[in-house]
Motif scaffolding. Structure first.
Motif, PDB file in Angstrom:
ATOM      1  N   CYS A  20      -5.973  -6.262   0.886  1.00  0.00           N
ATOM      2  CA  CYS A  20      -4.656  -5.632   0.799  1.00  0.00           C
ATOM      3  C   CYS A  20      -4.100  -5.694  -0.626  1.00  0.00           C
ATOM      4  CB  CYS A  20      -3.692  -6.280   1.780  1.00  0.00           C
ATOM      5  SG  CYS A  20      -4.083  -5.918   3.518  1.00  0.00           S
ATOM      6  N   ALA A  21      -4.316  -6.838  -1.297  1.00  0.00           N
ATOM      7  CA  ALA A  21      -3.820  -6.980  -2.665  1.00  0.00           C
ATOM      8  C   ALA A  21      -4.506  -5.972  -3.589  1.00  0.00           C
ATOM      9  CB  ALA A  21      -4.053  -8.411  -3.158  1.00  0.00           C
ATOM     10  N   ARG A  22      -5.813  -5.786  -3.430  1.00  0.00           N
ATOM     11  CA  ARG A  22      -6.542  -4.841  -4.288  1.00  0.00           C
ATOM     12  C   ARG A  22      -6.138  -3.390  -3.981  1.00  0.00           C
ATOM     13  NH1 ARG A  22     -12.752  -5.471  -4.840  1.00  0.00           N
ATOM     14  NH2 ARG A  22     -12.256  -4.151  -6.655  1.00  0.00           N
ATOM     15  N   VAL A  23      -5.917  -3.058  -2.688  1.00  0.00           N
ATOM     16  CA  VAL A  23      -5.501  -1.699  -2.324  1.00  0.00           C
ATOM     17  C   VAL A  23      -4.138  -1.379  -2.924  1.00  0.00           C
ATOM     18  CG1 VAL A  23      -4.767  -0.246  -0.389  1.00  0.00           C
ATOM     19  CG2 VAL A  23      -6.925  -1.514  -0.262  1.00  0.00           C
ATOM     20  N   GLU A  24      -3.206  -2.339  -2.829  1.00  0.00           N
ATOM     21  CA  GLU A  24      -1.879  -2.121  -3.415  1.00  0.00           C
ATOM     22  C   GLU A  24      -1.983  -1.850  -4.912  1.00  0.00           C
ATOM     23  OE1 GLU A  24       0.216  -5.651  -2.321  1.00  0.00           O
ATOM     24  OE2 GLU A  24       1.159  -4.698  -0.579  1.00  0.00           O
ATOM     25  N   TYR A  51      -4.895   7.868   2.290  1.00  0.00           N
ATOM     26  CA  TYR A  51      -4.658   7.636   3.720  1.00  0.00           C
ATOM     27  C   TYR A  51      -5.350   6.343   4.178  1.00  0.00           C
ATOM     28  CZ  TYR A  51      -4.683   8.362   8.769  1.00  0.00           C
ATOM     29  OH  TYR A  51      -4.517   8.208  10.130  1.00  0.00           O
ATOM     30  N   ALA A  52      -6.598   6.140   3.739  1.00  0.00           N
ATOM     31  CA  ALA A  52      -7.317   4.921   4.118  1.00  0.00           C
ATOM     32  C   ALA A  52      -6.619   3.689   3.564  1.00  0.00           C
ATOM     33  CB  ALA A  52      -8.756   4.989   3.623  1.00  0.00           C
ATOM     34  N   GLY A  53      -6.103   3.781   2.308  1.00  0.00           N
ATOM     35  CA  GLY A  53      -5.417   2.651   1.704  1.00  0.00           C
ATOM     36  C   GLY A  53      -4.122   2.308   2.407  1.00  0.00           C
ATOM     37  N   THR A  54      -3.327   3.305   2.706  1.00  0.00           N
ATOM     38  CA  THR A  54      -2.057   3.029   3.383  1.00  0.00           C
ATOM     39  C   THR A  54      -2.286   2.528   4.800  1.00  0.00           C
ATOM     40  OG1 THR A  54      -1.945   5.382   4.019  1.00  0.00           O
ATOM     41  CG2 THR A  54      -0.779   4.705   2.010  1.00  0.00           C
ATOM     42  N   LEU A  55      -3.356   2.976   5.436  1.00  0.00           N
ATOM     43  CA  LEU A  55      -3.692   2.479   6.775  1.00  0.00           C
ATOM     44  C   LEU A  55      -4.048   0.995   6.713  1.00  0.00           C
ATOM     45  CD1 LEU A  55      -3.992   3.654   9.676  1.00  0.00           C
ATOM     46  CD2 LEU A  55      -6.446   3.869   9.204  1.00  0.00           C
ATOM     47  N   LEU A  78      -2.909  -1.144   4.476  1.00  0.00           N
ATOM     48  CA  LEU A  78      -1.694  -1.907   4.208  1.00  0.00           C
ATOM     49  C   LEU A  78      -0.766  -1.951   5.414  1.00  0.00           C
ATOM     50  CD1 LEU A  78      -0.886  -0.637   0.592  1.00  0.00           C
ATOM     51  CD2 LEU A  78      -2.015  -2.769   1.281  1.00  0.00           C
ATOM     52  N   ALA A  79      -0.808  -0.926   6.239  1.00  0.00           N
ATOM     53  CA  ALA A  79       0.060  -0.892   7.411  1.00  0.00           C
ATOM     54  C   ALA A  79      -0.417  -1.831   8.517  1.00  0.00           C
ATOM     55  CB  ALA A  79       0.147   0.539   7.944  1.00  0.00           C
ATOM     56  N   HIS A  80      -1.706  -2.143   8.525  1.00  0.00           N
ATOM     57  CA  HIS A  80      -2.278  -3.008   9.573  1.00  0.00           C
ATOM     58  C   HIS A  80      -3.144  -4.071   8.905  1.00  0.00           C
ATOM     59  CE1 HIS A  80      -0.889  -0.011  12.487  1.00  0.00           C
ATOM     60  NE2 HIS A  80      -1.452   0.913  11.724  1.00  0.00           N
ATOM     61  N   ARG A  81      -2.478  -5.007   8.265  1.00  0.00           N
ATOM     62  CA  ARG A  81      -3.154  -5.995   7.425  1.00  0.00           C
ATOM     63  C   ARG A  81      -4.079  -6.926   8.198  1.00  0.00           C
ATOM     64  NH1 ARG A  81      -0.566  -6.804   2.261  1.00  0.00           N
ATOM     65  NH2 ARG A  81       1.052  -5.216   1.951  1.00  0.00           N
ATOM     66  N   LEU A 134      -9.013  -0.353  12.342  1.00  0.00           N
ATOM     67  CA  LEU A 134      -8.431   0.648  11.439  1.00  0.00           C
ATOM     68  C   LEU A 134      -8.997   2.034  11.731  1.00  0.00           C
ATOM     69  CD1 LEU A 134      -8.342  -1.167   7.966  1.00  0.00           C
ATOM     70  CD2 LEU A 134      -6.452  -0.797   9.571  1.00  0.00           C
ATOM     71  N   GLY A 135     -10.308   2.085  11.960  1.00  0.00           N
ATOM     72  CA  GLY A 135     -10.924   3.368  12.271  1.00  0.00           C
ATOM     73  C   GLY A 135     -10.381   3.960  13.545  1.00  0.00           C
ATOM     74  N   ALA A 136     -10.141   3.090  14.539  1.00  0.00           N
ATOM     75  CA  ALA A 136      -9.602   3.576  15.821  1.00  0.00           C
ATOM     76  C   ALA A 136      -8.169   4.058  15.679  1.00  0.00           C
ATOM     77  CB  ALA A 136      -9.682   2.465  16.862  1.00  0.00           C
TER      78      ALA A 136
END
Length: 324
Positions: free
Chosen positions: A243-247, A263-267, A269-272, A279-281
């Motif tokens: 999450c830290a690297r995605v942010e 979209y993949a990054g925000t997904l 962060l939204a479900h850490r 996440l895929g589901a």
């Protein structure tokens, strides 16, 4: 727990019918816990024992096997320490008995080890030797990190003789000198159980096996708990790091990030706490685990490349200090 007195109480009740076995046991008790002394020009044989039951067994064997009368008395409390022998058995005219037992050599000196005829005997006599040694100076520590069965010995020669007897019966024992005291030590829990059975303490052996199994069960459970805890810690750290690297990647790329990677990054962060499968589901439309992982990987690589071009810290610069 299984204690030393409990084992000795069982051993002292072991019935022995064969004369050779009784002689081996009593000779070992007298050699391991006894000594020869000169009293008014006569050789006296003395042995210090722990319980009245052991005293009774030794005196009975001396009377029935050798026709010897012995005296017994309780030692004064002031001369004893916790765990020390409490009783003294003495044979005043003990030279003839000592020769019969094989405890004296031709020069009227006490032998250094055990009588040769005992250590070369058949298996029942060897078992009687070990039983006598435990009754005289044995101790047992219950299963645990320091589980052990020990026999304190007056000389290194006695210790080596007992190690040899144990070996012939399939018990792995070692001779050690600890704080000036020669000892025979059995540490392997399986070997200790075998030793108890060999000596005749079958009830103690059964209890030992139960204690060993209970300890192994607890150890297995603890290992599983620790394994699960370690996995959870690693998973939590990996989630925090991702999450830290995605942010940081989204911050570096700004509006230049491709929509599907954003979209993949925000997904993420939204479900850490979610796994890649989860996440895929959650994606619309659903994505596979590999697809989500691939997009996040490309997002990070793109951000690191952009940061290098612009001379900025990359995505790993945002990792928390606690992440290994």
């Amino acid at each position: 727990m299984l204690s030393t007195p409990e084992v000795k109480n069982e051993l002292v009740r072991v019935p022995v019918q064969r004369t050779a076995e009784r002689m081996a046991e009593v000779a070992t008790v007298l050699r391991v816990a006894g000594g020869l002394h000169s009293i008014s020009g006569r050789i006296a044989l003395e042995v210090e024992l722990h319980t009245p039951q052991i005293v009774q067994r030794v005196r009975k064997d001396l009377a029935e096997l050798y026709g010897v009368r012995s005296d017994a008395k309780q030692l004064p409390p002031s001369t004893t320490r916790p765990g020390a022998p409490q009783f003294l058995v003495r044979v005043i005219d003990g030279e003839t008995l000592a020769r019969q037992l094989g405890l004296l050599d031709q020069r009227r000196r006490q032998i250094r080890g055990l009588p040769n005829r005992l250590t070369t005997g058949a298996q029942p006599e060897l078992a009687a030797i070990l039983r006598g040694a435990f009754l005289a100076r044995g101790s047992l520590t219950a299963p645990g990190r320091s589980a052990s069965l020990e026999l304190a010995c007056p000389t290194s020669e006695v210790a080596m003789a007992l190690v040899g007897a144990a070996s012939r019966l399939g018990v792995d024992a070692k001779s050690r000198e600890i704080r000036g005291q020669n000892r025979v030590i059995v540490r392997d829990t399986d070997a200790i159980g075998l030793m108890l059975g060999v000596m005749g303490a079958e009830d103690a052996r059964a209890r030992w096996e139960e204690l060993k199994r209970a300890r192994e069960t607890r150890a297995t459970a603890n290992r599983l708990v620790n394994f699960d805890d370690a996995n959870l810690r690693r998973s939590a750290q990996a989630s925090v790091a991702a999450c830290a690297r995605v942010e940081r990647a989204l911050e570096i790329l700004g509006d230049g990030v491709p929509e599907h990677l954003k979209y993949a990054g925000t997904l993420r962060l939204a479900h850490r706490e979610s796994s890649l499968d989860d996440l895929g589901a959650r994606a619309e439309p659903p994505l596979t685990k590999d697809a989500i992982a691939g997009r996040i990987r490309r997002l990070l690589a793109m951000a690191d490349k952009e940061a290098e071009t612009r001379g900025l810290p990359g995505t790993e610069a945002s990792l928390p200090d606690m992440i290994d």
